[in-house]
Design a protein around this motif. Structure first.
Motif, PDB file in Angstrom:
ATOM      1  N   THR A   1      76.726  54.882 -40.612  1.00 19.34           N
ATOM      2  CA  THR A   1      77.687  53.519 -40.041  1.00 19.34           C
ATOM      3  C   THR A   1      79.561  54.079 -40.812  1.00 19.34           C
ATOM      4  O   THR A   1      80.221  54.570 -40.126  1.00 19.34           O
TER       5      THR A   1
ATOM      6  N   ALA B   1      82.652  54.564 -38.209  1.00 18.66           N
ATOM      7  CA  ALA B   1      81.867  53.762 -36.480  1.00 18.66           C
ATOM      8  C   ALA B   1      82.972  52.387 -36.554  1.00 18.66           C
ATOM      9  O   ALA B   1      82.154  51.771 -37.482  1.00 18.66           O
TER      10      ALA B   1
ATOM     11  N   LEU C   1      79.391  50.245 -32.843  1.00 17.52           N
ATOM     12  CA  LEU C   1      77.892  50.180 -33.299  1.00 17.52           C
ATOM     13  C   LEU C   1      77.421  48.801 -32.781  1.00 17.52           C
ATOM     14  O   LEU C   1      75.982  48.721 -32.535  1.00 17.52           O
TER      15      LEU C   1
ATOM     16  N   GLU D   1      73.529  49.473 -31.073  1.00 24.97           N
ATOM     17  CA  GLU D   1      72.575  48.586 -31.337  1.00 24.97           C
ATOM     18  C   GLU D   1      71.914  48.260 -30.009  1.00 24.97           C
ATOM     19  O   GLU D   1      70.678  47.947 -29.152  1.00 24.97           O
TER      20      GLU D   1
ATOM     21  N   VAL E   1      69.410  53.022 -39.640  1.00 27.40           N
ATOM     22  CA  VAL E   1      70.851  53.791 -40.395  1.00 27.40           C
ATOM     23  C   VAL E   1      71.109  54.176 -41.924  1.00 27.40           C
ATOM     24  O   VAL E   1      69.998  53.480 -42.324  1.00 27.40           O
TER      25      VAL E   1
ATOM     26  N   PHE F   1      76.422  48.351 -42.625  1.00 25.75           N
ATOM     27  CA  PHE F   1      76.419  47.639 -41.244  1.00 25.75           C
ATOM     28  C   PHE F   1      77.191  45.905 -41.294  1.00 25.75           C
ATOM     29  O   PHE F   1      77.039  45.401 -40.417  1.00 25.75           O
TER      30      PHE F   1
ATOM     31  N   SER G   1      79.814  44.226 -38.749  1.00 20.61           N
ATOM     32  CA  SER G   1      79.306  44.436 -36.928  1.00 20.61           C
ATOM     33  C   SER G   1      78.551  43.636 -36.803  1.00 20.61           C
ATOM     34  O   SER G   1      78.720  43.594 -35.460  1.00 20.61           O
TER      35      SER G   1
END
Length: 421
Positions: free
Chosen positions: A201, A211, A216, A220, A232, A248, A251
């Motif tokens: 990420t 990102a 993200l 997904e 990830v 992550f 997100s």
């Protein structure tokens, strides 16, 4: 230095940039044979998020060794492993509502990536995997195939297959996810349906490319729609480096598989794990193994790290404050030397500044080292100066290191001005 020149392979790299012999390390400091001290803004490439010889971890390890605790246990049960799994669940997984089982792989990050790729292919019965431009995932064959950097790829001496590469967010102003989705739904696009998507990420070696949360979330959604597993690689960006334990988290995505290594062991001891959703656990006993997947010394220090720094949000707050200190210095450099620098990059304490070229970044890193700061570069052309101190660094030490960086920039500017005159 003669013994290294005589006996060690030329494949070494960091020692070429930092040509001294280190003997001691404590907190955010390294010390040489000549008792010269250097602030460490490299931190074992992210393996020392909690500093060198963290006293809490060290005492726990010494106590364990003194009691003749298990050192090497293959994948047998041990109290050290049980303690780690319990604290991982209590302090990390449960508070984040993540339901994962844990696989202990060989002790390096690339071992974890290899296991994740193998599992994804086994589960989905497909061989292709999607990776991204500027990604770095390791130097063993499967992980290297997913790595973008040509310098590393050319060292393989073999074909690196079964990877489809698409543009990361912001790469050449291409909407990589739109391209990905289009190719998945076009029978003539020539893309074999992948088993998984593998992503950092925040790209570390690729140049601190971040990102966005929205990007993200789109990724997904595409993976879910097309029955593709999302992996990830949090080996460098995880364990608090970007501000939260997992990179992550902001997100809101919940990957199917997560790889961790580097600072998961806490003390710098080799350790790597793969976390994945229980329904994916179709391994047969011993189907993927490794002699050193049971490093109990690392379990001890990993447990102490999670207990000490992840029972509350105090470390996260410290990282946020430290990141702000670094950002202010980088913003000032961008303002004062717009002719030298392009942009600030990264997130949390995985942050850096992009120079006009790799030569300038290299000059800055070299000058920093000459003045007592160990710092490295990243990016496809080594154009990003990468600030990677231990997360636990004091603000006084951080300010001291940043001053060395600023002085290095001024030295280079003054030297160039003198030569131009």
């Amino acid at each position: 230095m003669d013994i290294f020149k005589k006996q060690e392979s030329k494949v070494r790299s960091y020692s070429n940039s930092f040509p001294v012999v280190f003997t001691k390390a404590k907190g955010s400091w390294l010390e040489t044979e000549q008792v010269d001290r250097y602030l460490d803004f490299l931190a074992g490439a992210g393996s020392l998020n909690y500093g060198h010889n963290n006293p809490v971890f060290k005492q726990a390890l010494l106590d364990y060794i003194e009691q003749d605790g298990i050192t090497h246990g293959l994948d047998m049960h041990s109290t050290a492993k049980a303690n780690f799994l319990e604290v991982l669940e209590r302090n990390i997984l449960a508070p984040r509502q993540l339901n994962y089982v844990t696989q202990f792989t060989g002790p390096t990050g690339t071992n974890a990536v290899e296991a994740a790729l193998k599992l994804a292919r086994k589960v989905k019965k497909r061989s292709s995997v999607v990776a991204f431009t500027n990604g770095f995932h390791g130097c063993t064959a499967g992980a290297l195939a997913a790595t973008g950097n040509q310098h590393h790829r050319q060292g393989s001496g073999m074909s690196l297959n079964n990877i489809t590469r698409i543009p990361f967010e912001g790469y050449a102003d291409i909407d990589g996810l739109k391209l990905f989705e289009t190719m998945l739904t076009d029978n003539s696009a020539g893309m074999d349906k992948p088993a998984a998507v593998l992503i950092e990420t925040v790209q570390g070696e690729g140049g601190l490319n971040v990102a966005s949360n929205q990007w993200l979330q789109r990724l997904e959604a595409i993976c879910k729609q097309h029955d593709i597993l999302l992996i990830v690689d949090d080996i460098q960006a995880g364990c608090g480096r970007t501000g939260t334990f997992f990179s992550f988290e902001p997100s809101g995505i919940k990957p199917d598989i997560v790889t961790l290594s580097k600072s998961i062991g806490g003390y710098g001891l080799p350790m790597a794990i793969v976390l994945f959703k229980p329904e994916l656990d179709i391994w047969q006993p011993g189907e993927h193994n490794g002699t050193f997947r049971g490093n109990n010394h690392a379990f001890v220090t990993a447990t102490k790290a999670l207990e000490t720094y992840w029972a509350d949000d105090s470390l996260e707050k410290h990282v946020a404050a430290s990141s702000e200190i670094i950002s202010k210095v980088l913003d000032k450099c961008l303002h004062d030397h717009a002719d030298l620098f392009v942009q600030k990059k990264g997130r949390g304490m995985m942050i850096g500044i992009e120079c006009n070229d790799g030569e300038l970044a290299g000059q800055i890193a070299k000058t920093c080292f000459e003045n007592g700061l160990v710092i490295e570069t990243a990016g496809p052309n080594d154009e990003v100066v990468k600030f990677f101190s231990p997360l636990t660094i004091s603000h006084d030490e951080l300010t001291q290191g940043l001053a060395i960086f600023e002085n290095a920039v001024e030295q280079i500017v003054a030297k160039d001005f003198k030569q131009a005159s």
